[in-house]
Design a protein around this motif. Structure first.
Motif, mmCIF file in Angstrom:
data_model
loop_
_atom_site.group_PDB
_atom_site.id
_atom_site.type_symbol
_atom_site.label_atom_id
_atom_site.label_comp_id
_atom_site.label_asym_id
_atom_site.label_seq_id
_atom_site.Cartn_x
_atom_site.Cartn_y
_atom_site.Cartn_z
ATOM 1 N N LYS A 1 -29.650 -20.606 -18.935
ATOM 2 C CA LYS A 1 -29.988 -21.062 -17.589
ATOM 3 C C LYS A 1 -28.772 -20.992 -16.656
ATOM 4 C CE LYS A 1 -33.754 -24.094 -19.002
ATOM 5 N NZ LYS A 1 -34.754 -23.065 -18.656
ATOM 6 N N THR A 2 -27.604 -21.375 -17.165
ATOM 7 C CA THR A 2 -26.403 -21.292 -16.319
ATOM 8 C C THR A 2 -26.106 -19.849 -15.933
ATOM 9 O OG1 THR A 2 -24.801 -21.117 -18.162
ATOM 10 C CG2 THR A 2 -25.403 -23.345 -17.412
ATOM 11 N N ILE A 3 -26.341 -18.928 -16.864
ATOM 12 C CA ILE A 3 -26.118 -17.502 -16.589
ATOM 13 C C ILE A 3 -27.105 -17.006 -15.538
ATOM 14 C CG2 ILE A 3 -26.253 -15.192 -17.615
ATOM 15 C CD1 ILE A 3 -25.203 -16.538 -20.253
ATOM 16 N N CYS A 4 -28.336 -17.478 -15.629
ATOM 17 C CA CYS A 4 -29.354 -17.109 -14.638
ATOM 18 C C CYS A 4 -28.989 -17.662 -13.265
ATOM 19 C CB CYS A 4 -30.716 -17.615 -15.086
ATOM 20 S SG CYS A 4 -32.087 -17.028 -14.056
ATOM 21 N N MET B 1 -27.478 -12.953 -6.007
ATOM 22 C CA MET B 1 -28.594 -12.495 -5.188
ATOM 23 C C MET B 1 -28.615 -13.210 -3.843
ATOM 24 S SD MET B 1 -32.710 -12.802 -5.860
ATOM 25 C CE MET B 1 -32.847 -14.440 -5.131
ATOM 26 N N LEU B 2 -28.468 -14.539 -3.869
ATOM 27 C CA LEU B 2 -28.492 -15.322 -2.646
ATOM 28 C C LEU B 2 -27.386 -14.868 -1.694
ATOM 29 C CD1 LEU B 2 -29.476 -17.697 -0.897
ATOM 30 C CD2 LEU B 2 -27.975 -19.191 -2.254
ATOM 31 N N ASN B 3 -26.205 -14.657 -2.225
ATOM 32 C CA ASN B 3 -25.087 -14.245 -1.374
ATOM 33 C C ASN B 3 -25.294 -12.852 -0.789
ATOM 34 O OD1 ASN B 3 -23.653 -16.624 -1.550
ATOM 35 N ND2 ASN B 3 -22.367 -15.948 -3.250
ATOM 36 N N LYS B 4 -25.965 -11.985 -1.545
ATOM 37 C CA LYS B 4 -26.259 -10.657 -1.003
ATOM 38 C C LYS B 4 -27.252 -10.766 0.158
ATOM 39 C CE LYS B 4 -27.529 -5.943 -2.345
ATOM 40 N NZ LYS B 4 -27.890 -5.045 -3.470
ATOM 41 N N VAL B 5 -28.250 -11.649 0.007
ATOM 42 C CA VAL B 5 -29.217 -11.885 1.085
ATOM 43 C C VAL B 5 -28.507 -12.473 2.308
ATOM 44 C CG1 VAL B 5 -31.216 -13.251 1.789
ATOM 45 C CG2 VAL B 5 -31.197 -12.147 -0.454
ATOM 46 N N GLY C 1 -26.353 -9.959 4.116
ATOM 47 C CA GLY C 1 -27.180 -9.035 4.884
ATOM 48 C C GLY C 1 -27.680 -9.633 6.187
ATOM 49 N N ARG C 2 -27.717 -10.967 6.259
ATOM 50 C CA ARG C 2 -28.150 -11.656 7.475
ATOM 51 C C ARG C 2 -26.972 -12.091 8.338
ATOM 52 N NH1 ARG C 2 -33.231 -14.646 7.388
ATOM 53 N NH2 ARG C 2 -34.648 -13.672 5.916
ATOM 54 N N GLY C 3 -25.778 -11.717 7.911
ATOM 55 C CA GLY C 3 -24.592 -12.094 8.674
ATOM 56 C C GLY C 3 -24.199 -13.548 8.512
ATOM 57 N N GLU C 4 -24.673 -14.188 7.445
ATOM 58 C CA GLU C 4 -24.358 -15.599 7.199
ATOM 59 C C GLU C 4 -23.182 -15.721 6.226
ATOM 60 O OE1 GLU C 4 -25.756 -17.887 8.804
ATOM 61 O OE2 GLU C 4 -27.699 -17.105 9.473
ATOM 62 N N GLU C 5 -22.566 -16.905 6.223
ATOM 63 C CA GLU C 5 -21.506 -17.176 5.255
ATOM 64 C C GLU C 5 -22.116 -17.262 3.863
ATOM 65 O OE1 GLU C 5 -18.483 -20.198 6.109
ATOM 66 O OE2 GLU C 5 -19.352 -20.358 8.115
ATOM 67 N N VAL C 6 -21.389 -16.745 2.867
ATOM 68 C CA VAL C 6 -21.880 -16.782 1.490
ATOM 69 C C VAL C 6 -21.446 -18.092 0.826
ATOM 70 C CG1 VAL C 6 -21.872 -14.280 1.296
ATOM 71 C CG2 VAL C 6 -19.846 -15.577 0.582
ATOM 72 N N PHE C 7 -22.126 -18.413 -0.272
ATOM 73 C CA PHE C 7 -21.824 -19.629 -1.015
ATOM 74 C C PHE C 7 -20.766 -19.373 -2.077
ATOM 75 C CE2 PHE C 7 -25.972 -21.339 0.373
ATOM 76 C CZ PHE C 7 -25.602 -22.649 0.650
ATOM 77 N N LYS C 8 -19.892 -20.343 -2.260
ATOM 78 C CA LYS C 8 -19.067 -20.418 -3.452
ATOM 79 C C LYS C 8 -19.516 -21.662 -4.201
ATOM 80 C CE LYS C 8 -14.818 -17.986 -2.252
ATOM 81 N NZ LYS C 8 -13.334 -18.079 -2.262
ATOM 82 N N ALA C 9 -19.527 -21.592 -5.532
ATOM 83 C CA ALA C 9 -20.013 -22.726 -6.315
ATOM 84 C C ALA C 9 -19.409 -22.708 -7.704
ATOM 85 C CB ALA C 9 -21.540 -22.689 -6.411
ATOM 86 N N GLY C 10 -19.375 -23.872 -8.310
ATOM 87 C CA GLY C 10 -18.980 -23.998 -9.703
ATOM 88 C C GLY C 10 -20.171 -24.445 -10.522
ATOM 89 N N ASN D 1 -29.425 -8.603 -12.698
ATOM 90 C CA ASN D 1 -28.349 -7.996 -11.922
ATOM 91 C C ASN D 1 -28.669 -6.553 -11.539
ATOM 92 O OD1 ASN D 1 -25.491 -8.124 -10.899
ATOM 93 N ND2 ASN D 1 -25.287 -6.435 -12.336
ATOM 94 N N HIS D 2 -29.320 -5.819 -12.443
ATOM 95 C CA HIS D 2 -29.702 -4.426 -12.144
ATOM 96 C C HIS D 2 -30.650 -4.403 -10.950
ATOM 97 C CE1 HIS D 2 -31.889 -0.600 -12.517
ATOM 98 N NE2 HIS D 2 -30.768 -0.145 -13.062
ATOM 99 N N TRP D 3 -31.584 -5.352 -10.920
ATOM 100 C CA TRP D 3 -32.525 -5.437 -9.795
ATOM 101 C C TRP D 3 -31.776 -5.724 -8.491
ATOM 102 C CZ3 TRP D 3 -33.941 -9.589 -6.600
ATOM 103 C CH2 TRP D 3 -35.039 -9.344 -5.763
ATOM 104 N N ILE D 4 -30.801 -6.650 -8.559
ATOM 105 C CA ILE D 4 -30.014 -6.987 -7.364
ATOM 106 C C ILE D 4 -29.260 -5.763 -6.848
ATOM 107 C CG2 ILE D 4 -28.064 -8.364 -6.503
ATOM 108 C CD1 ILE D 4 -28.873 -10.504 -8.603
ATOM 109 N N GLU D 5 -28.656 -5.037 -7.775
ATOM 110 C CA GLU D 5 -27.794 -3.914 -7.391
ATOM 111 C C GLU D 5 -28.579 -2.697 -6.887
ATOM 112 O OE1 GLU D 5 -24.616 -3.700 -7.205
ATOM 113 O OE2 GLU D 5 -23.882 -5.483 -8.241
ATOM 114 N N PHE D 6 -29.719 -2.407 -7.519
ATOM 115 C CA PHE D 6 -30.368 -1.122 -7.263
ATOM 116 C C PHE D 6 -31.793 -1.190 -6.689
ATOM 117 C CE2 PHE D 6 -27.368 -0.555 -10.818
ATOM 118 C CZ PHE D 6 -26.495 0.353 -10.235
ATOM 119 N N GLU D 7 -32.418 -2.346 -6.722
ATOM 120 C CA GLU D 7 -33.818 -2.409 -6.286
ATOM 121 C C GLU D 7 -34.092 -3.404 -5.178
ATOM 122 O OE1 GLU D 7 -36.623 -2.550 -9.598
ATOM 123 O OE2 GLU D 7 -34.981 -2.004 -10.947
ATOM 124 N N MET D 8 -33.270 -4.422 -5.052
ATOM 125 C CA MET D 8 -33.569 -5.497 -4.116
ATOM 126 C C MET D 8 -33.582 -5.008 -2.675
ATOM 127 S SD MET D 8 -31.779 -9.243 -3.837
ATOM 128 C CE MET D 8 -30.436 -8.835 -2.730
#
Length: 250
Positions: A117-120, A127-131, A134-143, A243-250
């Motif tokens: 679950k942590t890996i997911c 994925m969220l940061n890529k979205v 793309g909208r010109g918003e600040e990305v999240f950093k998290a632990g 990750n493959h979906w994020i990189e090549f299909e999203m």
């Protein structure tokens, strides 16, 4: 002042004099908890903590606050969706800028499920940061912190009212919270695991990645000592298919 402090002292004395029944067993449903019992069991906690949240929350102006509200909802809703997909979770919620979940994990397979679950979650944040980018918003950093230990779980609050909650007495919850504060701060990696978590899921993770050498799987994790001298591990493992979906299909 209407508080009856004399009655209050009597209640405190009664609580302190009570014998607590503590079976060594799996954590039951909430209705099994009383103010006179407790349960001692292996649990695993996961905390996902936003970096620089004070900066995010303190932006001025209604429009900025509305934008922040959307970001926080996007961050929390899907992480909760990932963390709740099991019958083993005993508590899940939000504390300020942090999403957390606590699981009953008597078996190694349960701890492996938590690690998965942590890996997911780690991959979802990509994925969220890529979205957002793309909208010109600040990305999240998290632990993302995860810890496993035997905990004593009790019901605390005020009897005969609805103001009560489970309290987790041990180090799993506290350490998971502390470890989450290190991801994307002390390290570039988001994922941080306690030794007890790591040693209980690593063999299962190797078996689940049979096409990858065992040494390489172990090499995904970097050992370090926290400020209390405890051995821990940080990593940036992601879900390959996701990750493959994020990189090549999203």
């Amino acid at each position: 002042m209407t508080y009856d402090y004399k009655k209050g002292k009597e209640r405190v004395e009664e609580i302190l004099d009570n014998e607590i029944t503590i079976p060594d067993s799996n954590i039951p449903t909430d209705e099994k908890f009383t103010f006179k019992n407790g349960y001692y069991s292996w649990v695993t906690a996961i905390f996902v903590d936003v970096r620089d949240s004070s900066k995010l929350f303190s932006k001025k102006g209604l429009e900025n606050k509305k934008k922040t509200a959307k970001l926080i909802r996007a961050f929390t809703s899907e992480i909760i969706e990932i963390l709740r997909e099991t019958e083993n979770f005993k508590e899940i919620g939000i504390r300020g800028d942090c999403v957390y979940a606590i699981y009953n994990t008597p078996y190694k397979s349960d701890i492996l499920d938590c690690a998965t679950k942590t890996i997911c979650v780690n991959t979802y944040l990509k994925m969220l940061n890529k979205v957002l980018h793309g909208r010109g918003e600040e990305v999240f950093k998290a632990g993302i912190g995860m810890s496993t230990a035997q905990e004593l779980v009790i019901k605390a609050g005020r009897s005969h009212t609805n103001i009560n909650s489970k309290v987790w007495i041990g180090e799993a919850v506290t350490r998971a919270s502390n470890l989450s504060s290190l991801g994307e701060k002390e390290f570039d990696d988001r994922l941080v695991f306690s030794k007890a978590s790591y040693t209980n899921f690593i063999e299962g993770l190797k078996k689940g990645n049979a096409d990858t050498s065992s040494q390489k799987v172990e090499g995904w994790f970097t050992e370090f000592k926290d400020e209390d001298g405890n051995i821990c591990y940080h990593a940036n493992v992601i879900n390959k298919e996701f990750n493959h979906w994020i990189e090549f299909e999203m």
